[in-house]
Design a protein around this motif. Structure first.
Motif, short mmCIF file in Angstrom:
data_model
loop_
_atom_site.label_atom_id
_atom_site.label_comp_id
_atom_site.label_asym_id
_atom_site.label_seq_id
_atom_site.Cartn_x
_atom_site.Cartn_y
_atom_site.Cartn_z
N GLU A 183 35.10 43.65 50.34
CA GLU A 183 36.29 43.99 51.11
C GLU A 183 37.40 42.96 50.93
OE1 GLU A 183 36.61 46.85 52.84
OE2 GLU A 183 34.64 47.37 52.08
N SER A 184 37.07 41.83 50.36
CA SER A 184 38.03 40.77 50.16
C SER A 184 38.99 41.13 49.02
CB SER A 184 37.30 39.46 49.83
OG SER A 184 38.21 38.50 49.37
N VAL A 185 40.27 41.09 49.32
CA VAL A 185 41.27 41.41 48.32
C VAL A 185 41.27 40.36 47.21
CG1 VAL A 185 43.76 41.69 47.92
CG2 VAL A 185 42.71 42.66 49.97
N ALA A 186 41.14 39.10 47.58
CA ALA A 186 41.15 38.02 46.60
C ALA A 186 39.97 38.16 45.63
CB ALA A 186 41.10 36.67 47.30
N LEU A 187 38.81 38.48 46.15
CA LEU A 187 37.63 38.65 45.31
C LEU A 187 37.78 39.86 44.38
CD1 LEU A 187 34.93 37.40 44.65
CD2 LEU A 187 33.89 38.84 46.40
N ASN A 188 38.38 40.93 44.88
CA ASN A 188 38.62 42.11 44.06
C ASN A 188 39.64 41.83 42.96
OD1 ASN A 188 36.75 43.69 45.36
ND2 ASN A 188 38.22 44.58 46.76
N VAL A 189 40.63 41.00 43.23
CA VAL A 189 41.61 40.62 42.21
C VAL A 189 40.93 39.79 41.13
CG1 VAL A 189 43.67 39.21 41.77
CG2 VAL A 189 43.63 40.80 43.70
N ILE A 190 40.08 38.85 41.53
CA ILE A 190 39.36 38.03 40.57
C ILE A 190 38.44 38.91 39.72
CG2 ILE A 190 37.58 36.24 40.34
CD1 ILE A 190 38.90 34.89 42.80
N THR A 191 37.78 39.86 40.36
CA THR A 191 36.91 40.80 39.64
C THR A 191 37.71 41.59 38.62
OG1 THR A 191 35.42 40.97 41.54
CG2 THR A 191 35.31 42.73 39.92
N ALA A 192 38.88 42.08 39.01
CA ALA A 192 39.73 42.84 38.10
C ALA A 192 40.18 41.99 36.92
CB ALA A 192 40.93 43.41 38.84
N ILE A 193 40.52 40.74 37.17
CA ILE A 193 40.94 39.83 36.10
C ILE A 193 39.78 39.59 35.13
CG2 ILE A 193 41.62 37.44 35.59
CD1 ILE A 193 43.32 37.58 38.20
N ILE A 194 38.59 39.37 35.67
CA ILE A 194 37.41 39.17 34.82
C ILE A 194 37.16 40.41 33.97
CG2 ILE A 194 34.89 38.91 34.86
CD1 ILE A 194 35.29 37.05 37.31
N GLN A 195 37.30 41.59 34.56
CA GLN A 195 37.08 42.82 33.81
C GLN A 195 38.12 43.00 32.71
OE1 GLN A 195 36.80 45.79 36.93
NE2 GLN A 195 34.57 45.64 36.95
N VAL A 196 39.35 42.63 32.94
CA VAL A 196 40.38 42.72 31.90
C VAL A 196 40.07 41.73 30.76
CG1 VAL A 196 42.82 42.25 31.40
CG2 VAL A 196 42.20 43.62 33.38
N ILE A 197 39.64 40.54 31.12
CA ILE A 197 39.28 39.54 30.10
C ILE A 197 38.10 40.05 29.27
CG2 ILE A 197 38.32 37.22 29.76
CD1 ILE A 197 40.07 36.36 32.20
N LEU A 198 37.10 40.62 29.93
CA LEU A 198 35.95 41.18 29.21
C LEU A 198 36.36 42.34 28.31
CD1 LEU A 198 33.20 41.10 31.98
CD2 LEU A 198 33.28 39.72 29.89
N TRP A 199 37.27 43.18 28.80
CA TRP A 199 37.76 44.30 27.98
C TRP A 199 38.45 43.79 26.72
CZ3 TRP A 199 42.77 45.47 26.57
CH2 TRP A 199 42.92 46.67 25.87
N ALA A 200 39.30 42.77 26.89
CA ALA A 200 40.01 42.20 25.74
C ALA A 200 39.01 41.57 24.77
CB ALA A 200 41.04 41.17 26.20
N ALA A 201 37.99 40.90 25.30
CA ALA A 201 36.97 40.30 24.43
C ALA A 201 36.22 41.38 23.67
CB ALA A 201 36.01 39.45 25.27
N LYS A 202 35.91 42.48 24.34
CA LYS A 202 35.22 43.59 23.66
C LYS A 202 36.11 44.19 22.58
CE LYS A 202 35.57 47.71 24.80
NZ LYS A 202 35.68 49.12 25.02
N LEU A 203 37.36 44.44 22.90
CA LEU A 203 38.28 45.04 21.94
C LEU A 203 38.42 44.16 20.69
CD1 LEU A 203 40.43 47.21 21.23
CD2 LEU A 203 42.10 45.70 22.31
#
Length: 186
Positions: free
Chosen positions: A41-61
């Motif tokens: 429910e934490s907005v800050a944690l969800n933002v960090i999660t989204a950033i990690i997912q974008v970094i992982l997506w870029a690494a995969k690409l």
């Protein structure tokens, strides 16, 4: 002129490369679904999660782009005399095998591993704009919902194959020189 490799050698090398590249894409999906399943429910944690997912997506690409070039260069260097069309053919074989692996994972995930994620996605769509949708649109969404894993399988297969097609074309032209006037000393 005879090919410097057999079809069996091409498909053997392409299957290894396709398994590796498709495995990277599957690993990315597993990691992001694990991370997404632990949202809070934490907005800050969800933002960090989204950033990690974008970094992982870029690494995969970029990882998949690099690996495609690496495996094409490896195939060309292992078989002296490979032409651009041979390198392209290897890249296409690799692309279809990697696309099949990743698409099969998506299908299994949508049907058996995380069917609740698909249900949640459709419920979000329906709840976000139900008042603006007419009954025909809602019926169409319900029909798509039942076929979504199969639609997703073929969409991923086509999308990944097209990426592989483009990368194969680029790397086959960058890797193999078909200029008969180019000296080996360069």
């Amino acid at each position: 002129m005879e090919k410097p490799y057999s079809d069996k050698e091409l498909w053997s090398a392409a299957s290894t490369a396709g398994l590796f590249i498709g495995g990277v894409a599957v690993l990315y999906s597993l990691i992001t679904s694990f991370i997404g399943a632990h949202s809070s429910e934490s907005v800050a944690l969800n933002v960090i999660t989204a950033i990690i997912q974008v970094i992982l997506w870029a690494a995969k690409l970029f990882g998949c782009i690099f690996l495609t070039g690496y495996f094409i260069r490896k195939f060309v260097s292992a078989h002296e005399g490979v032409t651009r069309s041979g390198a392209f053919r290897f890249g296409l074989a690799t692309a279809i095998l990697a696309a099949l692996l990743y698409s099969a994972y998506f299908l299994v995930s949508a049907l058996y591993i995380q069917p609740e994620a698909m249900e949640a996605a459709f419920n979000t769509i329906l709840s976000s704009g139900v008042s603006s949708l007419d009954s025909n649109t809602l019926d169409a969404i319900e029909k798509i919902k039942d076929n979504f894993p199969l639609i997703g399988f073929f969409s991923n297969l086509i999308y990944c194959f097209l990426w592989g097609l483009v990368l194969s074309s680029i790397y086959s032209h960058k890797t193999v020189s078909d200029n008969p006037f180019e000296s080996d000393a360069q």
